[in-house]
Motif scaffolding. Structure first.
Motif, PDB file in Angstrom:
ATOM      1  N   THR A  33       0.824  -1.204   0.000  1.00  0.00           N
ATOM      2  CA  THR A  33       0.000   0.000   0.000  1.00  0.00           C
ATOM      3  C   THR A  33       0.858   1.254   0.000  1.00  0.00           C
ATOM      4  OG1 THR A  33      -1.852  -1.050   1.174  1.00  0.00           O
ATOM      5  CG2 THR A  33      -1.698   1.339   1.324  1.00  0.00           C
ATOM      6  N   MET A  48      -5.321   5.867  -0.612  1.00  0.00           N
ATOM      7  CA  MET A  48      -4.382   4.754  -0.601  1.00  0.00           C
ATOM      8  C   MET A  48      -4.401   4.075  -1.967  1.00  0.00           C
ATOM      9  SD  MET A  48      -5.071   2.869   3.060  1.00  0.00           S
ATOM     10  CE  MET A  48      -4.816   3.712   4.618  1.00  0.00           C
ATOM     11  N   CYS A  76      -3.314   0.576  -3.561  1.00  0.00           N
ATOM     12  CA  CYS A  76      -2.958  -0.763  -3.080  1.00  0.00           C
ATOM     13  C   CYS A  76      -2.777  -1.743  -4.249  1.00  0.00           C
ATOM     14  CB  CYS A  76      -4.039  -1.300  -2.153  1.00  0.00           C
ATOM     15  SG  CYS A  76      -4.465  -0.183  -0.798  1.00  0.00           S
TER      16      CYS A  76
END
Length: 228
Positions: A91, A104, A106
């Motif tokens: 992440t 984020m 990921c």
């Protein structure tokens, strides 16, 4: 400004999904709404999620504990798909000009087919008994028991995943919890960021077999203790 920053990553999700291939899931989380945080996803079949799914238990914990403040990313940790496949996850924390986290990015890699192929290759030169005794791979169940991140499609799943882990650690049946034990569990869930999700109070109340006002009362007690 935050939306403009995150918009730049949307095409990156599509690009990485095509370049890396179908075993790599690429996910973009917008932390403006943690309950429906996924705003872009490529190869969602890897974890079984789609746009509109909530932030994961690890994501909530990262924000609650402020782990992102001293790091720009977290790499090569284990995650678990909804079908209990172990994924290798990483992440990157997306921050604004004030170094506050706003999103984020990921990447979740399903390497199960490659592990299977490598084991088949080993069988060509070693008997099965030797492979079982000296395997370099941990058992899937062992990894799943220690996995830090579970990928969920709904608030209920996220809450249930974290709550089940807490109850397992305490080794106490739900129907035999005392008020102090419920307060302790709510405290742990709060520290893990569960109550940042809309509807989490209702889900926790349902799963702890108590009323929503009781959960709010516990949170009020914890906030008073914290302030004192």
């Amino acid at each position: 400004m935050d939306k403009t920053i995150l918009k730049q990553y949307t095409k990156l999700v599509e690009f990485l999904g095509k370049v890396l291939g179908p075993d790599y899931e690429i996910v973009l989380h917008d932390l403006t709404d943690k309950t429906y945080s996924i705003v872009a996803i490529a190869n969602g079949h890897v974890s079984g999620r789609s746009v509109g799914a909530p932030l994961t238990n690890l994501g909530l914990k990262t924000i609650a504990m402020g782990s992102y403040k001293n790091s720009d990313y977290l790499i090569n940790y284990n995650g678990a798909s909804r079908t209990n496949r172990v994924l290798r996850s990483s992440t990157m924390f997306i921050k604004d000009n004030n170094e506050e986290i706003i999103g984020m990015l990921c990447i979740n890699f399903d390497d199960s087919k490659y592990i299977s192929i490598s084991e088949d290759i080993l069988k060509l030169c070693h008997p099965d008994e030797l492979i079982l005794q000296n395997s370099t791979y941990e058992s899937i169940n062992s990894i799943l028991n220690e996995v830090p991140e579970n990928f969920s499609e709904s608030i209920g799943e996220v809450t249930e995943t974290v709550l089940n882990k807490v109850l397992a650690d305490k080794n106490i049946p739900i129907d035999r919890l005392t008020q102090d034990e419920r307060l302790s569990i709510v405290d742990i869930l709060n520290q893990k960021g569960i109550f940042m999700l809309k509807g989490a109070v209702s889900e926790v109340a349902k799963q702890l077999h108590c009323s929503e006002p009781s959960i709010y009362r516990y949170l009020s007690i914890l906030n008073k203790d914290k302030n004192n």
